[in-house]
Design a protein around this motif. Structure first.
Motif, PDB file in Angstrom:
ATOM      1  N   LEU A 177       0.823  -1.212   0.000  1.00 17.68           N
ATOM      2  CA  LEU A 177       0.000   0.000   0.000  1.00 17.68           C
ATOM      3  C   LEU A 177       0.854   1.258   0.000  1.00 17.68           C
ATOM      4  CD1 LEU A 177      -2.739  -1.096   2.572  1.00 17.68           C
ATOM      5  CD2 LEU A 177      -2.991  -0.916   0.092  1.00 17.68           C
ATOM      6  N   GLU A 178       1.953   1.229   0.715  1.00 15.74           N
ATOM      7  CA  GLU A 178       2.815   2.414   0.760  1.00 15.74           C
ATOM      8  C   GLU A 178       3.509   2.681  -0.577  1.00 15.74           C
ATOM      9  OE1 GLU A 178       5.390   1.712   4.036  1.00 15.74           O
ATOM     10  OE2 GLU A 178       3.925   2.373   5.558  1.00 15.74           O
ATOM     11  N   THR A 179       3.697   1.634  -1.386  1.00 18.23           N
ATOM     12  CA  THR A 179       4.254   1.848  -2.729  1.00 18.23           C
ATOM     13  C   THR A 179       3.232   2.426  -3.697  1.00 18.23           C
ATOM     14  OG1 THR A 179       3.713  -0.443  -3.313  1.00 18.23           O
ATOM     15  CG2 THR A 179       5.918  -0.002  -2.422  1.00 18.23           C
ATOM     16  N   GLN A 180       1.950   2.257  -3.399  1.00 20.53           N
ATOM     17  CA  GLN A 180       0.895   2.733  -4.302  1.00 20.53           C
ATOM     18  C   GLN A 180       0.313   4.081  -3.870  1.00 20.53           C
ATOM     19  OE1 GLN A 180      -0.132   1.264  -7.178  1.00 20.53           O
ATOM     20  NE2 GLN A 180       1.376  -0.385  -6.940  1.00 20.53           N
ATOM     21  N   PHE A 181       0.327   4.386  -2.571  1.00 23.69           N
ATOM     22  CA  PHE A 181      -0.293   5.611  -2.054  1.00 23.69           C
ATOM     23  C   PHE A 181       0.720   6.365  -1.195  1.00 23.69           C
ATOM     24  CE2 PHE A 181      -3.814   2.678  -2.704  1.00 23.69           C
ATOM     25  CZ  PHE A 181      -4.727   3.465  -3.402  1.00 23.69           C
ATOM     26  N   SER A 182       0.544   7.659  -1.204  1.00 26.03           N
ATOM     27  CA  SER A 182       1.413   8.484  -0.361  1.00 26.03           C
ATOM     28  C   SER A 182       0.942   8.531   1.084  1.00 26.03           C
ATOM     29  CB  SER A 182       1.470   9.912  -0.921  1.00 26.03           C
ATOM     30  OG  SER A 182       0.173  10.490  -0.938  1.00 26.03           O
ATOM     31  N   ILE A 183      -0.341   8.324   1.316  1.00 26.37           N
ATOM     32  CA  ILE A 183      -0.904   8.326   2.676  1.00 26.37           C
ATOM     33  C   ILE A 183      -1.624   7.005   2.875  1.00 26.37           C
ATOM     34  CG2 ILE A 183      -2.497   9.422   4.281  1.00 26.37           C
ATOM     35  CD1 ILE A 183      -2.079  12.039   2.766  1.00 26.37           C
ATOM     36  N   VAL A 184      -1.204   6.273   3.885  1.00 26.08           N
ATOM     37  CA  VAL A 184      -1.816   4.975   4.197  1.00 26.08           C
ATOM     38  C   VAL A 184      -2.231   4.990   5.668  1.00 26.08           C
ATOM     39  CG1 VAL A 184      -1.464   2.481   4.339  1.00 26.08           C
ATOM     40  CG2 VAL A 184      -0.410   3.783   2.483  1.00 26.08           C
ATOM     41  N   GLY A 185      -3.530   4.897   5.913  1.00 28.75           N
ATOM     42  CA  GLY A 185      -4.019   4.800   7.295  1.00 28.75           C
ATOM     43  C   GLY A 185      -4.249   6.136   7.958  1.00 28.75           C
ATOM     44  N   ASP A 186      -4.746   7.121   7.254  1.00 30.29           N
ATOM     45  CA  ASP A 186      -5.080   8.411   7.868  1.00 30.29           C
ATOM     46  C   ASP A 186      -6.470   8.302   8.492  1.00 30.29           C
ATOM     47  OD1 ASP A 186      -5.136  11.002   8.668  1.00 30.29           O
ATOM     48  OD2 ASP A 186      -5.526  11.855   6.670  1.00 30.29           O
ATOM     49  N   ASP A 187      -6.570   8.682   9.778  1.00 34.68           N
ATOM     50  CA  ASP A 187      -7.860   8.565  10.456  1.00 34.68           C
ATOM     51  C   ASP A 187      -8.778   9.738  10.191  1.00 34.68           C
ATOM     52  OD1 ASP A 187      -6.395  10.415  11.806  1.00 34.68           O
ATOM     53  OD2 ASP A 187      -6.634   9.509  13.793  1.00 34.68           O
ATOM     54  N   GLY A 188      -8.250  10.863   9.685  1.00 27.92           N
ATOM     55  CA  GLY A 188      -9.083  12.019   9.392  1.00 27.92           C
ATOM     56  C   GLY A 188      -9.511  12.804  10.610  1.00 27.92           C
ATOM     57  N   VAL A 189      -9.001  12.497  11.782  1.00 26.12           N
ATOM     58  CA  VAL A 189      -9.377  13.194  13.016  1.00 26.12           C
ATOM     59  C   VAL A 189      -8.366  14.291  13.333  1.00 26.12           C
ATOM     60  CG1 VAL A 189      -9.822  12.942  15.480  1.00 26.12           C
ATOM     61  CG2 VAL A 189     -10.562  11.154  13.880  1.00 26.12           C
ATOM     62  N   SER A 195      -0.378   8.089   9.614  1.00 28.49           N
ATOM     63  CA  SER A 195      -0.248   6.903   8.766  1.00 28.49           C
ATOM     64  C   SER A 195      -0.217   5.656   9.629  1.00 28.49           C
ATOM     65  CB  SER A 195       1.040   6.981   7.927  1.00 28.49           C
ATOM     66  OG  SER A 195       2.181   7.019   8.777  1.00 28.49           O
ATOM     67  N   GLY A 196      -0.637   4.561   9.018  1.00 29.91           N
ATOM     68  CA  GLY A 196      -0.615   3.272   9.725  1.00 29.91           C
ATOM     69  C   GLY A 196      -1.704   3.103  10.752  1.00 29.91           C
ATOM     70  N   VAL A 197      -2.790   3.910  10.666  1.00 28.40           N
ATOM     71  CA  VAL A 197      -3.887   3.825  11.642  1.00 28.40           C
ATOM     72  C   VAL A 197      -5.001   2.974  11.049  1.00 28.40           C
ATOM     73  CG1 VAL A 197      -5.579   5.108  12.978  1.00 28.40           C
ATOM     74  CG2 VAL A 197      -3.297   6.067  12.603  1.00 28.40           C
ATOM     75  N   LEU A 198      -5.308   1.882  11.704  1.00 30.75           N
ATOM     76  CA  LEU A 198      -6.411   1.019  11.302  1.00 30.75           C
ATOM     77  C   LEU A 198      -7.611   1.381  12.177  1.00 30.75           C
ATOM     78  CD1 LEU A 198      -6.980  -1.366   9.354  1.00 30.75           C
ATOM     79  CD2 LEU A 198      -6.495  -2.906  11.258  1.00 30.75           C
ATOM     80  N   MET A 199      -8.565   2.069  11.576  1.00 29.54           N
ATOM     81  CA  MET A 199      -9.715   2.574  12.336  1.00 29.54           C
ATOM     82  C   MET A 199     -10.634   1.422  12.751  1.00 29.54           C
ATOM     83  SD  MET A 199     -10.649   6.030  10.186  1.00 29.54           S
ATOM     84  CE  MET A 199     -10.643   5.175   8.610  1.00 29.54           C
ATOM     85  N   VAL A 205     -15.431  -4.824  12.816  1.00 25.90           N
ATOM     86  CA  VAL A 205     -15.289  -4.044  11.579  1.00 25.90           C
ATOM     87  C   VAL A 205     -14.123  -3.077  11.750  1.00 25.90           C
ATOM     88  CG1 VAL A 205     -16.377  -2.441   9.968  1.00 25.90           C
ATOM     89  CG2 VAL A 205     -17.751  -4.239  11.043  1.00 25.90           C
ATOM     90  N   TYR A 206     -13.164  -3.173  10.814  1.00 27.44           N
ATOM     91  CA  TYR A 206     -11.997  -2.281  10.801  1.00 27.44           C
ATOM     92  C   TYR A 206     -11.920  -1.632   9.419  1.00 27.44           C
ATOM     93  CZ  TYR A 206     -10.499  -4.638  15.074  1.00 27.44           C
ATOM     94  OH  TYR A 206     -10.430  -5.128  16.351  1.00 27.44           O
ATOM     95  N   ALA A 207     -11.391  -0.418   9.372  1.00 25.81           N
ATOM     96  CA  ALA A 207     -11.318   0.335   8.117  1.00 25.81           C
ATOM     97  C   ALA A 207      -9.933   0.965   7.975  1.00 25.81           C
ATOM     98  CB  ALA A 207     -12.408   1.406   8.070  1.00 25.81           C
ATOM     99  N   LEU A 208      -9.514   1.092   6.716  1.00 26.43           N
ATOM    100  CA  LEU A 208      -8.225   1.709   6.387  1.00 26.43           C
ATOM    101  C   LEU A 208      -8.428   2.626   5.194  1.00 26.43           C
ATOM    102  CD1 LEU A 208      -5.094   1.647   6.993  1.00 26.43           C
ATOM    103  CD2 LEU A 208      -4.953   0.041   5.062  1.00 26.43           C
ATOM    104  N   TRP A 209      -8.035   3.907   5.334  1.00 26.84           N
ATOM    105  CA  TRP A 209      -8.193   4.898   4.281  1.00 26.84           C
ATOM    106  C   TRP A 209      -6.828   5.225   3.674  1.00 26.84           C
ATOM    107  CZ3 TRP A 209     -11.514   6.967   1.086  1.00 26.84           C
ATOM    108  CH2 TRP A 209     -11.205   8.173   0.436  1.00 26.84           C
TER     109      TRP A 209
END
Length: 478
Positions: A177-189, A195-199, A205-209
């Protein structure tokens, strides 16, 4: 001298009479200033005494004359006293009843009662078995406590396992994911990018943005794990097995994708998608998969054949064949608007659409998922990026674009007609309700003249509506 003796004799007689009178009335005559009036009182007393003596004689005669009457009265009084004694005996008769006070006389006469220092011996009552305090009496409470303990332990175990599975997936796919996106795991809070935050949306139920990639607005990965923390759900899975799922949603930038709708899914899911999804129900149709080298367990839903052939190339077909039971569906659409709106609530405006790609993967294991199974899903995430690049580079022919535009115009017209018919139905309902209210008002009117006027006014209004509309035109004179 004789005269003197006579005078002395007379005085002696007078004194003797006065002494006798004073004795009779218990009064002292000597030194009494009212001695003159005492003579008159003596005379009156003599009269009273005589009267009293006469009255006593009469009473004595009456008493002697009626001795029998007094005897009869005494007998009656004795009989009444005997009756009262019998009533009193009846009133306290229960005190002499032996059955009323058992062991009273014996306890009273016993020598133990005379010695208050010595207490009687205590006797323990025999308690029935069902009233005795023992562990067998609390079997229901013990079952409840055991059930709560099992539920709590299952909650902790299921919660920890879901957390471990989500962490294992993130650990296995984070580098990709880090090779494809510049931001991995942003919680938006937080204001700063994380980065690296699994909501964690819930216990299962877990989510990753992820964001920051060409042609992609953002990607949301949802890990929909089983409700292992729920004991009831755990027991239901014994009879109806289920599996964990991973849903990937990729939002494409506007203008980076041609207009077409396509989906390939397992047959058990294709019918539900075709019925529930708004874009698939409007644009896609069921197509045959004979010309594609994919298993027969899949069902194809396509709008434009050219777009379907471009997506289902040889590489994608190989992945579909290799992961036949893992890939649940692949949904590509430029008109994605979510689930279909219910028929009874027709919206008045067209739903907002956006280009989107959806992927659903079923984790193997039938609920007995391990961390290794999460790591083995890495090729499917590579398939997601391959399809995104494929769709972004795809350019349809003019005929395919014209067909797609025609289909969208037709869908818009159908939506407008449906919305217009719904508005007409609502207007008709309002008119009928208004007429009903006017009729009820007319029926409730008590004054006949007023009711007749209202009826005439309503009839004139109806006749005016039935008349054809005419326009008046003025012609200027030449």
């Amino acid at each position: 001298m004789k005269a003197v003796w006579l005078l002395l004799l007379a005085l002696a007689c007078i004194l003797s009479f006065s002494i006798v009178g004073s004795k009779k009335h218990d009064a002292v005559v000597e030194d009494n200033d009212f001695a003159e009036f005492e003579e008159f009182e003596d005379e009156e007393d003599d009269g009273i005494v005589t009267e009293e003596t006469e009255g006593e004689e009469e009473v004595a005669r009456k008493q002697t004359s009626a001795p029998d009457d007094q005897d009869e009265e005494f007998e009656e009084e004795e009989e009444e006293e005997e009756d009262d004694d019998s009533l009193a005996d009846d009133e306290f008769e229960h005190l002499h009843d032996e059955e009323e006070f058992e062991n009273f006389d014996t306890e009273k006469d016993s020598p133990k009662s005379k010695t208050p220092d010595k207490l009687p011996d205590l006797q323990m009552a025999k308690v029935p078995l069902h009233l005795r305090t023992s562990w067998d009496s609390f079997y229901l409470e013990m079952l409840m406590i055991a059930g709560l303990a099992v539920y709590f332990l299952n909650f902790l175990a299921g919660k920890n396992k879901n957390c471990k599975l989500a962490t294992a997936w993130l650990t296995a796919h984070r580098e990709l994911l880090e090779t494809q996106f510049s931001i991995v795991g942003d919680d938006g809070v937080a204001k700063e990018v994380t980065s690296g935050v699994l909501m964690k949306e819930s216990e299962n139920v877990y989510a990753l943005w992820c964001s920051g990639r060409s042609c992609v607005e953002g990607m949301l990965v949802e890990l929909k794990l089983l409700k292992r923390q729920d004991l009831i759900n755990f027991l239901l899975r014994i009879f109806k097995p289920a599996s964990d799922q991973i849903v990937v949603k990729v939002d494409i930038d506007e203008g980076k994708m041609d207009n077409f709708v396509f989906a390939i899914a397992q047959k058990r899911s294709a019918a539900k998608l075709h019925k529930d999804m708004n874009d698939l129900s409007q644009f896609a149709e069921k197509k045959s998969i004979e010309k594609f080298d994919i298993p027969s367990s899949y069902q194809l839903l396509s709008e434009i054949g050219e777009g379907t052939a471009a997506v289902l190339d040889k590489k994608v077909c190989q992945v579909l064949t290799k992961y036949e039971g893992v890939i649940e569906y692949i949904h590509v659409s430029d008109q994605y608007s979510g689930l279909k709106v219910q028929e009874d609530t027709q919206p008045t405006k067209m739903p907002e659409t956006k280009p989107c790609l959806l992927f659903c993967f079923t984790v193997p294991g039938k609920g007995r998922t391990r961390a290794v199974d999460m790591e083995n899903l890495k090729p499917l995430m590579q398939l997601v990026f391959y399809c995104v690049d494929k769709v972004a580079r795809l350019q349809l022919s003019k005929e395919a674009r014209f067909k797609a535009e025609k289909n969208r115009q037709k869908a818009a017209e159908l939506f407008i007609k449906a919305a217009h018919s719904q508005r007409q139905e609502l207007a008709q309902q309002r008119r009928e309700e208004k007429k009903r209210a006017e009729k009820e008002k007319l029926m409730a009117e008590e004054d006949p003249d007023r009711a007749r006027k209202l009826e005439e006014r309503e009839s004139r209004r109806e006749s005016k509506k039935k008349q054809p509309k005419m326009k008046m035109m003025k012609i200027k004179a030449m």
